[in-house]
Scaffold this motif. Sequence first.
Motif, PDB file in Angstrom:
ATOM      1  N   PHE A 194       0.860  -1.179   0.000  1.00  0.00           N
ATOM      2  CA  PHE A 194       0.000   0.000   0.000  1.00  0.00           C
ATOM      3  C   PHE A 194       0.904   1.239   0.000  1.00  0.00           C
ATOM      4  O   PHE A 194       1.759   1.393   0.882  1.00  0.00           O
ATOM      5  CB  PHE A 194      -0.929  -0.020   1.203  1.00  0.00           C
ATOM      6  CG  PHE A 194      -1.998  -1.082   1.106  1.00  0.00           C
ATOM      7  CD1 PHE A 194      -3.292  -0.751   0.722  1.00  0.00           C
ATOM      8  CD2 PHE A 194      -1.699  -2.420   1.360  1.00  0.00           C
ATOM      9  CE1 PHE A 194      -4.277  -1.729   0.605  1.00  0.00           C
ATOM     10  CE2 PHE A 194      -2.674  -3.410   1.247  1.00  0.00           C
ATOM     11  CZ  PHE A 194      -3.962  -3.062   0.870  1.00  0.00           C
ATOM     12  N   ILE A 195       0.702   2.095  -0.985  1.00  0.00           N
ATOM     13  CA  ILE A 195       1.630   3.210  -1.232  1.00  0.00           C
ATOM     14  C   ILE A 195       0.856   4.519  -1.336  1.00  0.00           C
ATOM     15  O   ILE A 195      -0.135   4.614  -2.069  1.00  0.00           O
ATOM     16  CB  ILE A 195       2.411   2.998  -2.551  1.00  0.00           C
ATOM     17  CG1 ILE A 195       3.143   1.640  -2.506  1.00  0.00           C
ATOM     18  CG2 ILE A 195       3.381   4.138  -2.799  1.00  0.00           C
ATOM     19  CD1 ILE A 195       3.728   1.233  -3.848  1.00  0.00           C
ATOM     20  N   SER A 245      13.154   5.380   6.829  1.00  0.00           N
ATOM     21  CA  SER A 245      12.097   4.726   7.599  1.00  0.00           C
ATOM     22  C   SER A 245      11.616   5.645   8.709  1.00  0.00           C
ATOM     23  O   SER A 245      12.420   6.145   9.507  1.00  0.00           O
ATOM     24  CB  SER A 245      12.608   3.406   8.180  1.00  0.00           C
ATOM     25  OG  SER A 245      12.937   2.499   7.147  1.00  0.00           O
ATOM     26  N   TYR A 246      10.294   5.845   8.752  1.00  0.00           N
ATOM     27  CA  TYR A 246       9.680   6.787   9.695  1.00  0.00           C
ATOM     28  C   TYR A 246       8.651   6.066  10.556  1.00  0.00           C
ATOM     29  O   TYR A 246       7.873   5.250  10.065  1.00  0.00           O
ATOM     30  CB  TYR A 246       9.002   7.909   8.902  1.00  0.00           C
ATOM     31  CG  TYR A 246       8.183   8.876   9.739  1.00  0.00           C
ATOM     32  CD1 TYR A 246       8.774   9.975  10.336  1.00  0.00           C
ATOM     33  CD2 TYR A 246       6.811   8.673   9.918  1.00  0.00           C
ATOM     34  CE1 TYR A 246       8.022  10.866  11.101  1.00  0.00           C
ATOM     35  CE2 TYR A 246       6.057   9.557  10.679  1.00  0.00           C
ATOM     36  CZ  TYR A 246       6.673  10.653  11.272  1.00  0.00           C
ATOM     37  OH  TYR A 246       5.926  11.521  12.028  1.00  0.00           O
ATOM     38  N   TYR A 247       8.684   6.384  11.857  1.00  0.00           N
ATOM     39  CA  TYR A 247       7.654   5.858  12.758  1.00  0.00           C
ATOM     40  C   TYR A 247       7.317   6.943  13.776  1.00  0.00           C
ATOM     41  O   TYR A 247       8.067   7.227  14.708  1.00  0.00           O
ATOM     42  CB  TYR A 247       8.129   4.595  13.468  1.00  0.00           C
ATOM     43  CG  TYR A 247       7.114   4.034  14.455  1.00  0.00           C
ATOM     44  CD1 TYR A 247       5.863   3.590  14.008  1.00  0.00           C
ATOM     45  CD2 TYR A 247       7.395   3.962  15.811  1.00  0.00           C
ATOM     46  CE1 TYR A 247       4.918   3.081  14.900  1.00  0.00           C
ATOM     47  CE2 TYR A 247       6.457   3.454  16.714  1.00  0.00           C
ATOM     48  CZ  TYR A 247       5.229   3.020  16.254  1.00  0.00           C
ATOM     49  OH  TYR A 247       4.288   2.530  17.143  1.00  0.00           O
ATOM     50  N   CYS A 281       3.308   2.443   3.049  1.00  0.00           N
ATOM     51  CA  CYS A 281       2.627   2.405   4.351  1.00  0.00           C
ATOM     52  C   CYS A 281       2.722   0.995   4.931  1.00  0.00           C
ATOM     53  O   CYS A 281       2.233   0.036   4.329  1.00  0.00           O
ATOM     54  CB  CYS A 281       1.171   2.824   4.183  1.00  0.00           C
ATOM     55  SG  CYS A 281       0.989   4.456   3.418  1.00  0.00           S
ATOM     56  N   LEU A 282       3.324   0.878   6.097  1.00  0.00           N
ATOM     57  CA  LEU A 282       3.615  -0.428   6.677  1.00  0.00           C
ATOM     58  C   LEU A 282       2.700  -0.802   7.831  1.00  0.00           C
ATOM     59  O   LEU A 282       2.813  -1.898   8.373  1.00  0.00           O
ATOM     60  CB  LEU A 282       5.076  -0.461   7.142  1.00  0.00           C
ATOM     61  CG  LEU A 282       6.114  -0.073   6.079  1.00  0.00           C
ATOM     62  CD1 LEU A 282       7.517  -0.125   6.661  1.00  0.00           C
ATOM     63  CD2 LEU A 282       6.005  -0.985   4.858  1.00  0.00           C
ATOM     64  N   GLY A 291      -0.914   5.047  18.078  1.00  0.00           N
ATOM     65  CA  GLY A 291      -1.530   5.882  17.054  1.00  0.00           C
ATOM     66  C   GLY A 291      -0.541   6.449  16.057  1.00  0.00           C
ATOM     67  O   GLY A 291      -0.799   7.478  15.434  1.00  0.00           O
ATOM     68  N   LYS A 292       0.590   5.762  15.878  1.00  0.00           N
ATOM     69  CA  LYS A 292       1.631   6.265  14.985  1.00  0.00           C
ATOM     70  C   LYS A 292       1.594   5.524  13.649  1.00  0.00           C
ATOM     71  O   LYS A 292       1.071   4.420  13.543  1.00  0.00           O
ATOM     72  CB  LYS A 292       3.011   6.106  15.634  1.00  0.00           C
ATOM     73  CG  LYS A 292       3.206   6.930  16.895  1.00  0.00           C
ATOM     74  CD  LYS A 292       4.588   6.721  17.476  1.00  0.00           C
ATOM     75  CE  LYS A 292       4.799   7.566  18.729  1.00  0.00           C
ATOM     76  NZ  LYS A 292       6.153   7.367  19.299  1.00  0.00           N
ATOM     77  N   CYS A 293       2.178   6.174  12.642  1.00  0.00           N
ATOM     78  CA  CYS A 293       2.264   5.535  11.329  1.00  0.00           C
ATOM     79  C   CYS A 293       3.692   5.051  11.096  1.00  0.00           C
ATOM     80  O   CYS A 293       4.658   5.694  11.516  1.00  0.00           O
ATOM     81  CB  CYS A 293       1.836   6.496  10.216  1.00  0.00           C
ATOM     82  SG  CYS A 293       2.862   7.955  10.012  1.00  0.00           S
ATOM     83  N   MET A 294       3.809   3.927  10.426  1.00  0.00           N
ATOM     84  CA  MET A 294       5.109   3.378  10.054  1.00  0.00           C
ATOM     85  C   MET A 294       5.200   3.453   8.537  1.00  0.00           C
ATOM     86  O   MET A 294       4.427   2.800   7.825  1.00  0.00           O
ATOM     87  CB  MET A 294       5.239   1.931  10.529  1.00  0.00           C
ATOM     88  CG  MET A 294       6.600   1.306  10.275  1.00  0.00           C
ATOM     89  SD  MET A 294       6.681  -0.405  10.886  1.00  0.00           S
ATOM     90  CE  MET A 294       6.503  -0.115  12.664  1.00  0.00           C
TER      91      MET A 294
END
Length: 312
Positions: A194-195, A245-247, A281-282, A291-294
């Motif tokens: 998913f991108i 890589s972001y979290y 989107c991981l 509630g964070k996005c990876m």
Amino acid sequence: MKEQYGERIKQVIAYIENHSSQPLRLDQLAEVSHFSKYHFTRIFTAFTGMTPMAFVTRKRIERAWVLLTETNLTILEISGNCGFESVSALGVHFKRHYGCSPGTIRSRNRKHSNFPSVLSNKQAEPAALTDYNKAEGNPLLRRAWDSMVELREIPEVEVAYIRHVGSYLDTHNAWDKLSRWAAQQGFHPANQQFIGISLDDGELTEESACRYDACVTLPEGFEREAPRKEVEYKTLSGGLYAVYSYYDTVDRFVLAYDTMFSVWLPRSGYEADDRPCLEFCLNDPAQDPQGKCMVDLYVPIRRGMQEAENGV
């Protein structure tokens, strides 16, 4: 490489200063810089602290100040001389920056010949064209960057997508719709990617007009349906990308872009090219305990001009 970036930004600034009375377009300034038109704004903003067109306006009103205080040109003549379409346009930008109208400056200057050349500091000074990564020579810092950013070559990929128009903070609406459609096709994070693609720079486009594509990769041999009202299809370009890589929370994801374009890219030996950035989107932030996005942020890159010329 950072020095080369700085010199190219200086060329753009010199061009703006020498042509501020003429119409200036974003693609025109990008051409002067030899940076990708798609990513030029982010690079310029990282070095100067403001967008290219905000910088153009800044230089125009600074020139207007000089003409108001050092010549007898009328305000109408000055507005045209400085590249403004009308006296009212000059007045709006001038008051926003200096806190008063051009007419006020003209009248005050006639009464007080020693009136200070700087009236207001309402707008922040642009950042100096300096090294954003002052500790580049630090081996610990270099190793940290090497561990945070990975270079990856990826193939082009077919995707289905739903477009969202509006704030990037509200893209969950598109993701909800895409997820329902994907589930009907048997697509899940375990077997497809998913991108997200942010198609507009928030510095240049009104928040309500920003475009974002929520995408899911299609398996080989997938038989496309006729395009529905919302689900469409396209091919995402492959090639070389720098991956960060972001979290963290969704609202801070913009900092990932800022980090890559203002800190990593100028010292990397690479340039951003005209492909859009990809946001792999991981996870689902709604399901995350914090509630964070990876997200793996893919920044499209090519070798820098100097390295390419040297065959590096």
